[in-house]
Enzyme design. Structure first.
Site, PDB file in Angstrom:
ATOM      1  N   ASN A  23       0.872  -1.180   0.000  1.00 34.88           N
ATOM      2  CA  ASN A  23       0.000   0.000   0.000  1.00 34.88           C
ATOM      3  C   ASN A  23       0.907   1.228   0.000  1.00 34.88           C
ATOM      4  O   ASN A  23       1.499   1.560   1.024  1.00 34.88           O
ATOM      5  CB  ASN A  23      -0.886  -0.029   1.262  1.00 34.88           C
ATOM      6  N   LYS A  27       0.132   4.237  -0.290  1.00 37.38           N
ATOM      7  CA  LYS A  27      -0.511   5.425   0.300  1.00 37.38           C
ATOM      8  C   LYS A  27      -0.283   6.642  -0.622  1.00 37.38           C
ATOM      9  O   LYS A  27      -0.257   6.484  -1.839  1.00 37.38           O
ATOM     10  CB  LYS A  27      -0.007   5.649   1.726  1.00 37.38           C
ATOM     11  N   HIS A  49      -9.421   1.403   4.985  1.00 35.38           N
ATOM     12  CA  HIS A  49      -8.143   1.561   5.693  1.00 35.38           C
ATOM     13  C   HIS A  49      -8.333   2.482   6.895  1.00 35.38           C
ATOM     14  O   HIS A  49      -9.125   3.432   6.834  1.00 35.38           O
ATOM     15  CB  HIS A  49      -7.095   2.142   4.729  1.00 35.38           C
ATOM     16  N   GLU A  61      -6.634   4.832   7.975  1.00 33.92           N
ATOM     17  CA  GLU A  61      -6.403   6.250   7.680  1.00 33.92           C
ATOM     18  C   GLU A  61      -7.647   6.886   7.073  1.00 33.92           C
ATOM     19  O   GLU A  61      -7.936   8.063   7.306  1.00 33.92           O
ATOM     20  CB  GLU A  61      -5.175   6.392   6.767  1.00 33.92           C
ATOM     21  N   GLU A  64      -5.236  -4.691  10.626  1.00 37.76           N
ATOM     22  CA  GLU A  64      -4.197  -3.676  10.813  1.00 37.76           C
ATOM     23  C   GLU A  64      -4.435  -2.937  12.131  1.00 37.76           C
ATOM     24  O   GLU A  64      -5.245  -2.005  12.184  1.00 37.76           O
ATOM     25  CB  GLU A  64      -4.231  -2.673   9.663  1.00 37.76           C
ATOM     26  N   GLY A 115       2.875   2.458  10.718  1.00 33.63           N
ATOM     27  CA  GLY A 115       3.839   3.551  10.553  1.00 33.63           C
ATOM     28  C   GLY A 115       4.567   3.930  11.829  1.00 33.63           C
ATOM     29  O   GLY A 115       5.225   4.970  11.893  1.00 33.63           O
ATOM     30  N   SER A 169       3.788  -2.044  10.244  1.00 34.29           N
ATOM     31  CA  SER A 169       5.241  -2.140  10.405  1.00 34.29           C
ATOM     32  C   SER A 169       5.808  -3.504  10.011  1.00 34.29           C
ATOM     33  O   SER A 169       6.692  -4.034  10.680  1.00 34.29           O
ATOM     34  CB  SER A 169       5.649  -1.770  11.835  1.00 34.29           C
ATOM     35  N   GLY A 208       3.010  -1.062   4.256  1.00 35.48           N
ATOM     36  CA  GLY A 208       3.047   0.367   3.942  1.00 35.48           C
ATOM     37  C   GLY A 208       4.471   0.800   3.624  1.00 35.48           C
ATOM     38  O   GLY A 208       4.990   0.588   2.531  1.00 35.48           O
ATOM     39  N   GLY A 209       5.127   1.390   4.625  1.00 36.85           N
ATOM     40  CA  GLY A 209       6.458   1.985   4.445  1.00 36.85           C
ATOM     41  C   GLY A 209       7.455   1.106   3.700  1.00 36.85           C
ATOM     42  O   GLY A 209       8.143   1.570   2.787  1.00 36.85           O
TER      43      GLY A 209
HETATM   44  P1  13P Z   1       3.238   0.499   7.637  1.00 34.48           P
HETATM   45  O1  13P Z   1       3.744  -0.806   7.034  1.00 34.48           O
HETATM   46  O2  13P Z   1       3.971   1.704   7.150  1.00 34.48           O
HETATM   47  O3  13P Z   1       3.176   0.390   9.124  1.00 34.48           O
HETATM   48  O4  13P Z   1       1.735   0.682   7.116  1.00 34.48           O
HETATM   49  C1  13P Z   1       0.845  -0.358   7.228  1.00 34.48           C
HETATM   50  C2  13P Z   1      -0.382  -0.030   6.473  1.00 34.48           C
HETATM   51  O5  13P Z   1      -1.133   0.857   6.843  1.00 34.48           O
HETATM   52  C3  13P Z   1      -0.662  -0.786   5.248  1.00 34.48           C
HETATM   53  O6  13P Z   1      -1.936  -0.526   4.774  1.00 34.48           O
END
Ligand code: 13P
Length: 255
Positions: free
Chosen positions: A9, A11, A95, A97, A167, A173, A213, A234-235
């Site tokens: 993802n 983002k 999600h 967010e 999640e 993050g 993470s 994510g990251g």
């Molecule tokens: P991170 O891997 O950056 O923690 O993000 C997870 C996420 O929100 C994937 O949708």
């Protein structure tokens, strides 16, 4: 047997130029991987370019949201048919967010899932508790509420077309991964909810990803848990090296 699914993802990161650079490296690094379903979810503005690059590769394309109406006066929104038309196969829905910053609710999640299915897109539906909720021992209640609200009214056949992503918001993050045991406990709970609602056979087929993470160093332990069937990253999905390592570290683990 459930196939492991690793989705990136991205983002709100990567211009279309940067997306092309990243995908070109991923294609090269991951071309021999057969054991894992691999998905990348760039922002809307890079979908078309990335879609062209992914034709006849082992990497599939996902979007990060979809609107529930088919077309019309909905300025700024994107319909499922538009995504389908450019080769999108998956779509992230609900999600945290979006729940946190864009007023996403269980009801809108449910509408988006319907729109995705109608357009033959596989929804990756996200659920998870905040730190405050975990500390107040409300994790299971929150999961149950999001599950019952978001998944209301779907048949077992429809549920089978979905992927669920657990999640925990406090792990997103933050560099703080849930331990494999903490994650497994919730994944098992989600599978139990699926069993109660749709029957054992259906529940056993549905893939539940973990997100929060995820890194090359912790993926193996996570997916070795009985009910963890992949990751939403994510990251670490923003760099070819770390995303490729995450995918490759899944390869020897068969469930
Ligand atoms: P991170 O891997 O950056 O923690 O993000 C997870 C996420 O929100 C994937 O949708």
């Amino acid at each position: 047997m459930r196939r492991i699914i690793i989705a990136g993802n991205w983002k709100m990161n990567k211009t279309s130029f940067e997306a092309i650079e990243l995908v070109n490296v991923l294609k090269r690094d991951l071309s021999t991987v057969k054991e894992v379903d691999i998905v990348v979810c760039p922002p809307f503005t890079a979908l078309t370019e990335v879609s062209d690059l992914l034709v006849e590769t082992n990497i599939e394309l996902g979007a990060q949201n979809v609107y529930w109406e088919d077309s019309g006066a909905f300025t700024g929104e994107i319909a499922g048919s538009m995504l389908k038309h450019i080769g999108v196969k998956y779509v992230i829905i609900g999600h945290s967010e979006r729940r946190q910053f864009f007023a996403e609710t269980n009801e809108t999640v449910q509408k988006r899932i319907k729109a995705a299915l109608k357009n033959e897109l596989t929804p990756i539906v996200c659920i998870g508790e905040s730190l405050k909720e975990r500390e107040a021992n409300q994790t299971f209640a929150v999961i149950k509420n999001q599950f019952e609200g978001g998944f209301a009214g779907f048949t077992p056949q429809e549920i089978l077309k979905m992927v669920i992503a657990y999640e925990p918001v406090w792990a997103i993050g933050t560099g703080k991964t849930a331990t494999a045991q903490q994650a497994q406990e919730v994944h098992q709970y989600i599978r139990d909810l699926l069993k109660t609602k749709y029957g054992e056979e259906t529940a056993e087929e549905i893939r539940i990803q973990y997100g929060g993470s995820v890194k090359p160093e912790n993926i193996r332990e996570l997916i070795s848990q009985t009910d963890i069937d992949g990751a939403l990253v994510g990251g670490a999905s923003l760099q070819a090296d770390s995303f490729s390592k995450i995918v490759k570290n899944c390869c020897p683990v068969l469930k």
